[in-house]
Scaffold this active site. Structure first.
Site, short mmCIF file in Angstrom:
data_model
loop_
_atom_site.label_atom_id
_atom_site.label_comp_id
_atom_site.label_asym_id
_atom_site.label_seq_id
_atom_site.Cartn_x
_atom_site.Cartn_y
_atom_site.Cartn_z
N LYS A 30 0.83 -1.21 0.00
CA LYS A 30 0.00 0.00 0.00
C LYS A 30 0.86 1.26 0.00
O LYS A 30 0.64 2.17 -0.78
CB LYS A 30 -0.93 0.02 1.23
CG LYS A 30 -1.89 -1.17 1.30
CD LYS A 30 -2.81 -1.07 2.50
CE LYS A 30 -2.11 -1.11 3.85
NZ LYS A 30 -1.42 -2.39 4.13
N ARG A 105 -9.51 1.30 8.42
CA ARG A 105 -9.12 -0.05 8.82
C ARG A 105 -10.21 -0.76 9.60
O ARG A 105 -10.02 -1.92 9.99
CB ARG A 105 -7.88 0.03 9.69
CG ARG A 105 -6.61 -0.51 9.02
CD ARG A 105 -5.49 -0.26 9.99
NE ARG A 105 -4.30 -1.01 9.78
CZ ARG A 105 -3.17 -0.49 9.31
NH1 ARG A 105 -3.12 0.74 8.88
NH2 ARG A 105 -2.09 -1.24 9.25
N ARG A 144 11.28 -5.38 5.15
CA ARG A 144 11.04 -3.94 4.91
C ARG A 144 12.02 -3.07 5.70
O ARG A 144 12.28 -3.30 6.88
CB ARG A 144 9.61 -3.59 5.32
CG ARG A 144 9.35 -2.08 5.30
CD ARG A 144 7.90 -1.73 5.27
NE ARG A 144 7.11 -2.40 6.27
CZ ARG A 144 5.78 -2.47 6.25
NH1 ARG A 144 5.10 -1.90 5.29
NH2 ARG A 144 5.14 -3.10 7.20
N ARG A 177 11.04 -1.07 11.21
CA ARG A 177 10.00 -0.68 12.15
C ARG A 177 9.92 -1.69 13.28
O ARG A 177 10.05 -2.89 13.03
CB ARG A 177 8.64 -0.63 11.42
CG ARG A 177 8.46 0.62 10.62
CD ARG A 177 7.29 0.53 9.69
NE ARG A 177 6.10 -0.11 10.24
CZ ARG A 177 4.96 -0.23 9.56
NH1 ARG A 177 4.87 0.23 8.33
NH2 ARG A 177 3.92 -0.80 10.11
N ARG A 188 -0.65 -8.81 13.73
CA ARG A 188 -1.06 -7.80 12.74
C ARG A 188 -1.98 -8.43 11.70
O ARG A 188 -2.96 -7.81 11.29
CB ARG A 188 0.17 -7.17 12.08
CG ARG A 188 0.90 -6.23 13.03
CD ARG A 188 2.21 -5.78 12.48
NE ARG A 188 2.07 -4.89 11.35
CZ ARG A 188 3.07 -4.56 10.55
NH1 ARG A 188 4.28 -5.06 10.75
NH2 ARG A 188 2.88 -3.74 9.55
#
Ligand code: ADP
Ligand code: AMP
Length: 236
Positions: A30, A105, A144, A177, A188
């Site tokens: 996203k 969300r 990431r 992160r 998550r």
């Protein structure tokens, strides 16, 4: 392989004139696609995750409330997120539209957003659903890395920077992160399935949702997003 039609680099913001919502599980791409789309139209990229991380970095009260929740991989209460979004879309740079990434969300957030968009005179949003199998997600999330300066997104397996640990754009330090650790991925994904996935049915019912295969390369997904947006806007 030739990729046609060519994705234009720039388009006038007036052509968009609405909200685009990128919907999909964590790691779907996203942020990567939202940045490209927002840059194309020169409209704001509104990532509620980034906004919350900015609150944490700035040491605000809201950031202090959000931090432990985010670190557990759970969703921050609607009331906190809605306050941030409502304030942000009041700003003049949002007058020709914006690209949401990570918002809404929950169904309650989607409902509120619908009202907010109406109040501000926007037409109905276009929702792009990035569809990706959970088997790809772990690698995307744990690999990431984000630039601490400009927020550019890399992946040490799929899209590594030219120089290890440094951003290609501005040389900024790349960081992982805290919630991208493997043990937080499960919670998550659970939060996504339970609280966010119902939005697929919600926006389908409203006739606003378009699926895009997000398992392909970044460039191929970018092209599908572009084609889909073109189609959703009625081919112009
Ligand atoms: P999200 O915002 O949905 O959580 P990101 O855009 O941050 O996802 O992407 C998650 C990770 O996957 C990043 O490391 C990014 O570089 C990588 N990524 C994004 N899109 C693709 C893709 N199409 N193919 C391979 N890796 C991708
Ligand atoms: P993201 O950067 O989109 O992956 O979001 C990181 C974390 O921020 C999420 O796991 C949530 O804890 C929180 N968050 C971001 N956006 C929202 C939202 N719209 N509603 C609730 N929590 C959010």
């Amino acid at each position: 392989m030739s990729l046609s039609p060519v994705v234009p680099e720039k388009r006038p913001a007036e052509e968009l004139n609405r909200a685009v919502i990128l919907l999909g599980p964590p790691g779907a791409g996203k942020g990567t696609q939202a940045k490209k789309l927002a840059a194309k139209y020169a409209v704001p990229h509104l990532s509620t995750g980034d906004m919350l991380r900015e609150h944490i970095a700035a040491g605000t009260e809201l950031g202090a409330k959000a931090k432990p929740i985010m670190e557990r991989g759970e969703l921050v209460p609607d009331s906190l997120v809605l306050r941030i979004v409502a304030d942000r879309i009041e700003k003049p740079d949002c007058s020709h539209g914006f690209v949401f990434d990570g918002f809404p969300r929950t169904v309650a957030q989607a409902h509120y957003l619908g009202e907010l968009l109406k109040q501000h005179g926007f037409r109905r949003p276009i929702v792009i659903h990035l569809v990706v199998d959970t088997s790809l997600i772990l690698r995307r999330i744990t690999g990431r890395r984000m630039c601490k300066v400009g927020g550019e997104i890399y992946n040490i397996y799929e899209r590594p920077p030219k120089v290890e640990g440094r951003c290609d754009n501005d040389g900024g330090e790349l960081a992982q992160r805290p919630d991208d650790r493997e043990e937080i991925v499960g919670p998550r994904l659970k939060a996504y399935e339970k609280q966010t996935e119902p939005l697929v049915a919600y926006y389908t019912r409203l006739g606003l949702l378009y699926d895009v295969d997000a398992a392909k390369s970044v460039e191929e997904v970018e092209q599908s997003v572009w084609k889909t947006l073109h189609l959703a806007r009625g081919g112009h």
